[in-house]
Motif scaffolding. Structure first.
Motif, short mmCIF file in Angstrom:
data_model
loop_
_atom_site.label_atom_id
_atom_site.label_comp_id
_atom_site.label_asym_id
_atom_site.label_seq_id
_atom_site.Cartn_x
_atom_site.Cartn_y
_atom_site.Cartn_z
N MET A 1 -11.16 -2.87 -4.68
CA MET A 1 -9.89 -2.11 -5.49
C MET A 1 -9.18 -1.62 -4.40
N GLY A 2 -9.54 -0.86 -3.33
CA GLY A 2 -8.75 -0.11 -2.35
C GLY A 2 -8.03 -1.17 -1.59
N MET A 3 -8.66 -2.27 -1.08
CA MET A 3 -7.86 -3.19 -0.36
C MET A 3 -6.64 -3.94 -1.51
N VAL A 4 -6.87 -4.13 -2.45
CA VAL A 4 -6.04 -4.54 -3.25
C VAL A 4 -4.66 -3.63 -3.47
N ILE A 5 -5.12 -2.37 -3.82
CA ILE A 5 -3.83 -1.32 -3.89
C ILE A 5 -3.20 -1.14 -2.47
N LEU A 6 -3.97 -1.14 -1.64
CA LEU A 6 -3.16 -1.10 -0.27
C LEU A 6 -2.41 -1.95 0.11
N ILE A 7 -2.67 -3.38 -0.19
CA ILE A 7 -1.92 -4.61 0.08
C ILE A 7 -0.70 -4.52 -0.74
N ASP A 8 -0.96 -4.03 -2.30
CA ASP A 8 0.07 -3.90 -3.25
C ASP A 8 1.08 -2.94 -2.66
N LEU A 9 0.70 -1.50 -2.19
CA LEU A 9 1.61 -0.53 -1.66
C LEU A 9 2.51 -1.13 -0.50
N ALA A 10 1.74 -1.92 0.53
CA ALA A 10 2.39 -2.45 1.70
C ALA A 10 3.61 -3.34 1.31
N TYR B 1 -14.58 8.34 1.70
CA TYR B 1 -14.55 9.77 2.09
C TYR B 1 -14.03 10.72 1.05
N ARG B 2 -14.71 11.43 0.49
CA ARG B 2 -14.37 12.46 -0.83
C ARG B 2 -14.00 11.35 -1.92
N ALA B 3 -14.83 10.44 -1.92
CA ALA B 3 -14.49 9.42 -2.95
C ALA B 3 -14.16 9.81 -4.51
N THR C 1 12.29 10.16 2.54
CA THR C 1 11.14 11.00 1.75
C THR C 1 10.27 10.11 0.81
N GLU C 2 11.02 8.96 0.50
CA GLU C 2 9.88 7.95 -0.37
C GLU C 2 9.09 7.41 0.60
N SER C 3 9.53 7.17 1.85
CA SER C 3 8.65 6.43 2.90
C SER C 3 7.45 7.41 3.13
N ILE C 4 7.54 8.71 3.25
CA ILE C 4 6.72 9.73 3.47
C ILE C 4 5.52 9.65 2.47
N LEU C 5 6.12 9.46 1.21
CA LEU C 5 5.20 9.51 -0.07
C LEU C 5 4.50 8.16 -0.09
N PHE C 6 5.10 7.09 0.43
CA PHE C 6 4.19 5.97 0.62
C PHE C 6 2.93 6.01 1.67
N LEU C 7 3.42 6.47 2.78
CA LEU C 7 2.48 6.95 3.87
C LEU C 7 1.29 7.77 3.41
N LEU C 8 1.61 8.90 2.82
CA LEU C 8 0.47 9.69 2.20
C LEU C 8 -0.26 9.02 1.09
N ASN C 9 0.36 8.05 0.39
CA ASN C 9 -0.34 7.32 -0.50
C ASN C 9 -1.44 6.40 0.14
N ALA C 10 -0.88 5.88 1.35
CA ALA C 10 -1.69 4.88 2.31
C ALA C 10 -2.94 5.65 2.86
N ILE C 11 -2.94 6.54 3.14
CA ILE C 11 -3.97 7.91 3.67
C ILE C 11 -4.93 7.84 2.48
N PHE C 12 -4.52 8.04 1.21
CA PHE C 12 -5.62 8.55 0.28
C PHE C 12 -6.33 7.03 0.04
N ILE C 13 -5.63 6.03 0.01
CA ILE C 13 -6.11 4.77 -0.25
C ILE C 13 -6.93 4.52 1.00
N ILE C 14 -6.91 4.51 2.19
CA ILE C 14 -7.75 4.27 3.37
C ILE C 14 -9.00 5.09 3.03
N CYS C 15 -8.86 6.51 2.76
CA CYS C 15 -10.05 7.11 2.49
C CYS C 15 -10.77 6.83 1.30
#
Length: 266
Positions: A31-40, A101-103, A82-96
């Motif tokens: 699921m994490g890989m799916v939403i990470l690819i979708d985010l990219a 980590y703190r699932a 600023t939108e790019s920063i939100l996307f980056l923050l989202n990507a960090i949460f997905i990787i975690c």
């Protein structure tokens, strides 16, 4: 042999909806890989679809597409940076979330950010986004970090049991089964049954054509077989998944069948 006619409701639910801990880890990673690819993929059009300089600025959403429950963190800014920063923050949460980590917390944040993306621009969402959003919602109530995760590695005590039952797991499984079952109910046109020509017609749409689809298009009989197998698998598969006896005898072929249908359409 266990007498299934005398099962209590709780015993039946535990038999049917208990899952292997490794399955939870696999689900979390997949699921994490799916939403990470979708985010990219969404990030490649961040300016066009998620900024005020694109096709759907925030005022257009508020005036024409906004509903009372359409909460989105992306409404706080309309700039590309600023939108790019939100996307980056989202990507960090997905990787975690993927590494576990703190699932539990990461599942909440991943759901919130995925919902925020859908609400920011409803014009580029589809039914698949709804399914992912619902699965992420139920993930908040499932201990996805219980095994094969950073959380499990940091935990001093290990779980002896290899299977787990919880209301969250049951809700998640029922959610998926209902998706397939109601998908079959909506396939009421004779092209699905008894004609069996629905997929053959669908393969004629060049906008959705894939190399595998082009291959099936050359063999009408295989397209008809795929139509029938898809219809009956979606209709009967969820029912057989709820049978309490010989679970693996039913579940493994059904799950492989669902995977085969998904891969065939790709």
């Amino acid at each position: 042999m266990k007498n299934f006619s005398k099962l209590t409701v709780l015993e039946y639910l535990k038999i049917v909806f208990s899952v292997d801990l490794r399955s939870l880890a696999l689900f979390r990673i997949a699921m994490g890989m799916v939403i990470l690819i979708d985010l990219a993929l969404r990030f490649t059009d961040v300016g066009a679809f998620y900024s005020d300089y694109g096709v759907v600025p925030r005022h257009a959403v508020s005036e024409h597409l906004y509903r009372s429950l359409n909460i989105s963190i992306h409404f706080i800014t309309g700039g590309v940076v600023t939108e790019s920063i939100l996307f980056l923050l989202n990507a960090i949460f997905i990787i975690c979330f993927i590494i576990g980590y703190r699932a539990r917390l990461m599942s909440v944040l991943c759901w919130f950010f995925y919902m925020s993306l859908s609400n920011r621009n409803p014009m580029v969402t589809h039914g698949g986004d709804t399914v992912v959003r619902m699965m992420l919602f139920w993930s908040m109530f499932v201990p996805l970090g219980i095994s094969y995760s950073v959380d499990a590695a940091l935990r001093k005590t290990s779980h002896v049991t290899k299977k787990l039952f919880s209301p969250g797991i049951m809700a998640m499984m029922i959610q998926l089964l209902l998706v397939y079952f109601f998908s079959a109910i909506h396939k009421s046109h004779p092209q699905w049954f008894p004609e069996g020509t629905a997929i053959a017609y669908a393969l004629q749409l060049q906008a959705f054509a894939t190399p595998i689809g082009d291959l099936f298009r050359q063999f009408p009989a295989s397209a008809q077989g795929l139509t029938f197998s898809t219809y009956f698998l979606e209709m009967l598969g969820p029912v057989f998944m709820l049978i309490p006896f010989s679970r693996m005898r039913w579940r493994l072929p059904i799950i492989l069948g669902f995977w085969a249908c998904i891969l065939a359409f790709f």
